[in-house]
Design a protein around this motif. Structure first.
Motif, short mmCIF file in Angstrom:
data_model
loop_
_atom_site.label_atom_id
_atom_site.label_comp_id
_atom_site.label_asym_id
_atom_site.label_seq_id
_atom_site.Cartn_x
_atom_site.Cartn_y
_atom_site.Cartn_z
N VAL A 119 0.94 -1.35 0.08
CA VAL A 119 -0.11 0.01 0.06
C VAL A 119 0.95 1.41 -0.07
CG1 VAL A 119 -1.72 1.39 1.34
CG2 VAL A 119 -1.91 -1.02 1.20
N ARG A 143 2.51 1.67 -3.53
CA ARG A 143 1.68 2.27 -4.28
C ARG A 143 1.12 3.51 -4.05
NH1 ARG A 143 -3.15 -1.68 -5.89
NH2 ARG A 143 -2.35 -3.58 -6.67
N THR A 198 4.11 5.70 -5.21
CA THR A 198 4.27 5.92 -6.54
C THR A 198 3.18 6.82 -7.33
OG1 THR A 198 4.94 3.51 -6.56
CG2 THR A 198 4.46 4.40 -8.72
N PHE A 199 1.90 6.58 -6.85
CA PHE A 199 0.76 7.39 -7.29
C PHE A 199 0.98 8.88 -7.05
CE2 PHE A 199 -3.40 9.37 -6.92
CZ PHE A 199 -3.91 8.79 -8.05
N PHE A 200 1.48 9.27 -6.08
CA PHE A 200 1.48 10.72 -5.51
C PHE A 200 2.92 11.33 -6.44
CE2 PHE A 200 -1.29 9.53 -2.09
CZ PHE A 200 -2.33 10.75 -2.40
N ILE A 207 3.73 10.10 -9.39
CA ILE A 207 3.32 10.58 -10.71
C ILE A 207 2.29 11.70 -10.51
CG2 ILE A 207 2.09 9.76 -12.61
CD1 ILE A 207 2.93 6.76 -11.72
N PHE A 208 1.69 11.85 -9.74
CA PHE A 208 0.76 13.04 -9.55
C PHE A 208 1.53 14.25 -9.53
CE2 PHE A 208 -1.39 16.21 -7.02
CZ PHE A 208 -2.40 16.51 -7.59
N LEU A 247 3.13 15.24 -12.81
CA LEU A 247 2.10 15.81 -13.65
C LEU A 247 1.49 17.27 -13.35
CD1 LEU A 247 -0.14 12.67 -14.36
CD2 LEU A 247 1.17 13.68 -16.08
N PHE A 248 1.21 17.29 -11.99
CA PHE A 248 0.90 18.60 -11.46
C PHE A 248 1.86 19.70 -11.87
CE2 PHE A 248 0.58 21.78 -8.14
CZ PHE A 248 -0.86 21.84 -8.07
N ILE A 269 1.61 20.42 -15.56
CA ILE A 269 0.51 21.43 -15.81
C ILE A 269 0.54 22.71 -15.44
CG2 ILE A 269 -2.10 21.07 -15.34
CD1 ILE A 269 -2.04 18.44 -16.10
N PHE A 323 0.35 27.85 -5.59
CA PHE A 323 -0.12 27.06 -6.49
C PHE A 323 -0.80 27.85 -7.40
CE2 PHE A 323 -0.44 24.60 -2.17
CZ PHE A 323 0.34 23.49 -2.47
N ILE A 336 -1.71 27.30 -10.28
CA ILE A 336 -2.60 26.63 -11.15
C ILE A 336 -4.02 27.15 -10.86
CG2 ILE A 336 -2.86 24.41 -9.89
CD1 ILE A 336 -3.19 24.63 -13.44
#
Lengths: 451, 496
Positions: free
Chosen positions: A4, A7, A10-12, A14-15, A18-19, A22, A163, A165
């Motif tokens: 967990v 995972r 890794t998820f955060f 990649i996020f 990308l963040f 963008i 931030f 964005i």
């Protein structure tokens, strides 16, 4: 559980990537250094961080800095390495953050501060704050910068700056090619923070001694002004105060500055007072009504500053240094821009084409619209076709696309011509010629993004 | 602290993290503290009212259950009724004062003006506390369940206080039943990856509905309804259709975020919306729309009134009372009462006309199971509900009537092609995105009714799954209506 954690990380991860991508795409970009209205703030700030040269002098302040001081002139005439690290209408709190950042990153020998920012009250307007903050990389300094310009601990406002964005996400309806390509582009800014202007608007005397109502600078301005002085003292950085010739700056302002700096041993070069002595002529040295100078005024003013710096500080002459070879290319752009401006003021189309043909950086594109090209003067025709590319021909492989050219062509009856500068990659003239060789120009601002 | 605010994005992860780290025994205390903090972010004074309501209903619950122990049954019933009466009246008086006092005075003044009497001018500055209608109803359901002996009173005051104030559903529902929520407070909730993930996904879908769809539609709806004199015909119809989806997305998004947040921490809240716009009748719509409120009124008002086990006329009367009160619950204005009454009337008319429809179906040999027939019923129901939304959205009754007049007085189909649509607050790109949002919503509802999309997604390959997650998150970030210059619009149901 281990699974967990892996995972989630890794998820955060990649996020986050990308963040950041963008965020960069959506950020507003001020990257046209030829604009008459807005400074190329993104180029100035990014260019400063990208600059790998040793910088001995950093100029800080407002438009009075980036419009009036040309580091290329300072290099060419005195061998001084410098940068204009300034954006429009900077308040003293902004300038303080810029100074801090300049000292942290470049450790310059001299900070030159134009004191015009003392006249601004309170916090900066949001758009101006954004132009100065947005491109500063995240650091403790940046957080302090944000805190200084946000009233109170307004989490919403602070997070809006961190931030970006949050502020710019609605730009999805207006994203242009620049928004995607700029983040990948080389951020080197040839003018080293300077925004050049070539046009002339003559004005009356600057009336330095005129008596005006003046209640003194605000406490906030004075507080940050003194902070800058103390910061320079603490870091053993020499501080020089200047005031460029400016119709809005009067003797009372200078008197107030002198009063504030009395306890400190600081030099204040008041060119608002002494502009005539250094050779500034109000008839042909300004580009607006006595506030910002054109390239002629800039050259004189920059030389005056250069003379002072050279004779008062041990500044190295970098002109023959290998690491500064890039300066030659940058100077070429500067002179090319001057030539292009002159070109755009000429009214004799044959003279224009002669100059264009003799300068290898120019390309000429044209179309023939509802006229018989044989009726044109033969000399003109010869000059035109010497370099000219008829838009009926294939122009693939050129820096410019047929579509963008066609969008820019005036479309008048006659021969419509576009002169493109391959060095600066911009359209420098856009004209049409009748059968009698009468020249017409449309006064329109050509944006880089039009290409 | 709105769900779609920066503060909540900081608050929620901190609450959850600490919740799973601390021992089970004290978790309810942590959640109680977090819930009161959450509520006090609006106005600390509101918390006093909530605490008052909590104390009254808590003590009433204990007193009612003790009354059961009185040997004399008659006396026991009398005592119970006394306590319930006190509990209901004190809570409803608070609700009345804060929510309906101004409305009440303005109606009294209306009558006084008719008879040329001096008008009342009370010097109160009453601000409606956020979510008062929700927690009051939730607390009253507890009292009623104790009274009916369907539930034993909660002895631990702090646990009971958490039941009333549980932050995910505190300010806009679902109005939880004590039978469903109280026992969960004492249960042990462990960190389960799939449950947490599903909870987060539900929250994510809630944010899509709120930020991308509802708040975008709201721009056009507000522009048209706030300037309704300037618009006619199809523009008003379009704004009303947009409003029907705006209010659905707005309210259901809040329920989704609430349920998702609760699920992350191991709580299961009741379903509040089940694809309401796919209802085939108005009665069915009310079984799918704001279920927690509808069932509250069913259990604690409609059934005590006699429900449908009375004469036909009394039954219809009961329906009208329930829907009119439901309308009033939504807002202190006659337009809300009218909206409620309309929905009641739809159902009564439907019942009365049923034999006609049956007869017509037999004569014309209509296959009532055919897809076309079902589609027609869905569309008809939607149009009836949509029409009633005019009264809900209008500021008052006369405005609603005016809107309807302007709507039917002019037929202007050219607005669909002459660019007018893009001058109603949304430019062309945003207008298209709004339409795409509505389509995605309906498609999602359609498939979600067949199988939980989260389950279906869970069985897909990780690359696809994560791509969907990222796409959703970045769609919210990019296309969401939020940020500076935008005053994060209040969730519509907060003021109820």
């Amino acid at each position: 559980m281990k699974n967990v954690v892996i995972r989630s990380v890794t998820f955060f991860g990649i996020f986050l990537v990308l963040f950041l991508v963008i965020t960069e795409i959506f950020k507003a970009k001020w990257i046209n250094c030829y604009s008459n209205n807005i400074e190329p703030a993104t180029l100035i700030v990014d260019g400063f961080y990208e600059n790998k040269d040793e910088l001995d002098v950093v100029f800080v302040g407002s438009s009075n800095v980036y419009e009036n001081i040309n580091p290329l002139v300072l290099f060419e005439d005195y061998g001084i390495s410098s940068y204009d690290f300034a954006t429009a209408s900077q308040t003293m709190s902004q300038t303080y953050s810029f100074t801090k950042e300049a000292i942290r990153l470049k450790k310059p020998k001299v900070i030159v501060l134009d004191v015009y920012g003392l006249m601004y009250n309170g916090n900066p307007r949001e758009d101006r704050a954004r132009r100065s903050i947005d491109n500063i990389p995240l650091s403790i300094n940046k957080l302090e910068f944000i805190k200084n310009i946000v009233t109170g601990m307004d989490i919403k406002a602070i997070s809006d700056y961190i931030f970006s964005i949050k502020r710019y996400h609605s730009r999805w309806t207006e994203l242009s090619k620049d928004d995607y390509t700029y983040p990948l582009r080389d951020k080197h800014y040839s003018y080293r923070g300077h925004q050049p202007h070539f046009n002339t608007v003559s004005c009356d005397d600057l009336k330095y001694n005129e008596e005006v109502e003046f209640k003194g600078f605000t406490n906030l301005s004075k507080e940050y002004f003194i902070k800058i002085i103390e910061l320079c003292n603490k870091t053993n950085t020499s501080l020089v105060l200047i005031k460029s010739p400016n119709v809005n700056w009067k003797k009372v302002n200078s008197d107030e500055v002198n009063k504030i700096i009395k306890p400190y041993n600081i030099k204040f070069l008041d060119y608002a007072k002494n502009y005539k002595e250094i050779g500034i002529d109000v008839k042909d040295c300004f580009r607006d009504t006595g506030r910002h100078m054109n390239c002629k005024g800039v050259k004189i003013y920059t030389d005056a500053i250069g003379t002072y710096l050279k004779s008062n500080y041990q500044l190295k002459d970098y002109r023959n240094e290998e690491e500064f070879s890039q300066m030659k290319d940058d100077l070429e752009i500067y002179y090319q821009d001057i030539e292009s401006y002159k070109l755009s003021q000429l009214k004799d189309v044959k003279q224009i084409l002669e100059i264009v043909n003799s300068n290898e950086n120019y390309s000429v594109y044209y179309n023939v619209n509802q006229v018989d090209i044989n009726k044109y003067n033969n000399k003109f025709y010869q000059l035109l076709i010497q370099k000219g590319i008829n838009l009926t021909e294939d122009i693939s492989g050129k820096n410019i696309t047929a579509e963008s050219i066609n969008n820019l062509l005036l479309g008048n009856k006659g021969i419509n011509i576009i002169i493109y500068d391959n060095l600066t990659q911009r359209v420098v003239d856009n004209l049409s010629v009748t059968e009698n060789l009468v020249l017409e120009r449309e006064k329109k601002v050509i944006r880089e993004s039009d290409l | 602290m709105l769900f779609n605010s920066m503060e909540f994005l900081i608050f929620f992860p901190i609450v959850v993290l600490i919740y799973f780290v601390i021992p089970h025994k004290i978790r309810y205390i942590w959640l109680l503290a977090a819930s009161y903090f959450y509520y006090m972010c609006w106005n600390p004074k509101y918390a006093i009212l909530m605490l008052l309501s909590t104390v009254i209903t808590y003590l009433s619950g204990i007193l009612i259950s003790r009354a059961n122990l009185v040997p004399n049954k008659l006396k026991a019933v009398k005592l119970k009724k006394l306590f319930v009466g006190f509990c209901f009246s004190s809570n409803l008086i608070i609700l009345f004062f804060f929510k309906y006092f101004d409305f009440f005075i303005s109606n009294i003044n209306l009558v006084l003006r008719k008879f040329n009497f001096e008008l009342l001018n009370p010097q109160f500055d009453i601000i409606l506390p956020v979510g008062i209608s929700f927690y009051t109803f939730q607390a009253l359901s507890y009292t009623m369940d104790i009274y009916r002996e369907e539930l034993k009173p909660e002895k631990n005051f702090l646990k009971y206080a958490l039941f009333v104030s549980f932050f995910p559903q505190l300010v806009a529902g679902p109005i939880e039943r004590s039978k469903n929520l109280i026992h969960q407070i004492s249960e042990r909730h462990y960190f389960e990856y799939n449950r947490v993930k599903n909870g987060l996904l539900l929250m994510l879908w809630g944010f899509v509905k709120k930020l991308i769809i509802a708040d975008r539609l709201a721009i056009l709806v507000n522009q048209v309804y706030n300037n309704y004199h300037d618009y006619k015909g199809l523009v008003l119809i379009l704004a009303t259709i947009f409003f029907s989806f705006q209010i659905y997305c707005d309210f259901s998004s809040y329920s989704d975020i609430a349920s998702g947040a609760a699920q992350v921490m191991g709580f299961k809240l009741m379903d509040n919306f089940k694809q309401p716009y796919f209802s085939k009748s108005v009665a069915e719509f009310w079984r799918r729309w704001h279920i927690s409120l509808s069932t509250w009124f069913r259990d604690y008002l409609y059934i005590p009134l006699g429900g449908n086990r009375v004469s036909k006329l009394k039954g219809y009367f009961n329906i009208m009372v329930v829907f009119a009160v439901s309308g009033l619950w939504h807002g202190a204005d006659w337009s809300f009462v009218m909206w409620g009454a309309m929905n009641g009337a739809y159902q009564i008319i439907g019942k009365e006309l049923k034999f006609l429809f049956d007869k017509a179906a037999t004569i014309f040999k209509v296959n009532r199971e055919s897809k076309l027939h079902i589609l027609l019923k869905i569309i008809t129901t939607y149009l009836l509900i949509c029409f009633s939304w005019i009264f809900f959205r209008a500021d008052n009754f006369s405005m609603a009537i005016q809107v309807i007049k302007e709507m039917v007085m002019e037929f202007n189909p050219w607005i669909l092609t002459d660019g007018t649509l893009y001058q109603l607050g949304l430019d062309e790109k945003n207008f298209r995105l709004a339409i795409i949002g509505i389509i995605i919503l309906l498609v999602f509802d359609y498939f979600n009714a067949k199988q939980d999309i989260r389950e279906r997604l869970g069985s897909c390959h990780i690359v696809f799954r994560w791509s969907v997650y990222y796409l959703t998150i970045f769609s919210i970030i990019i296309f969401g209506v939020y940020g500076l210059g935008y005053d994060a619009s209040q969730f519509i149901y907060f003021q109820f």
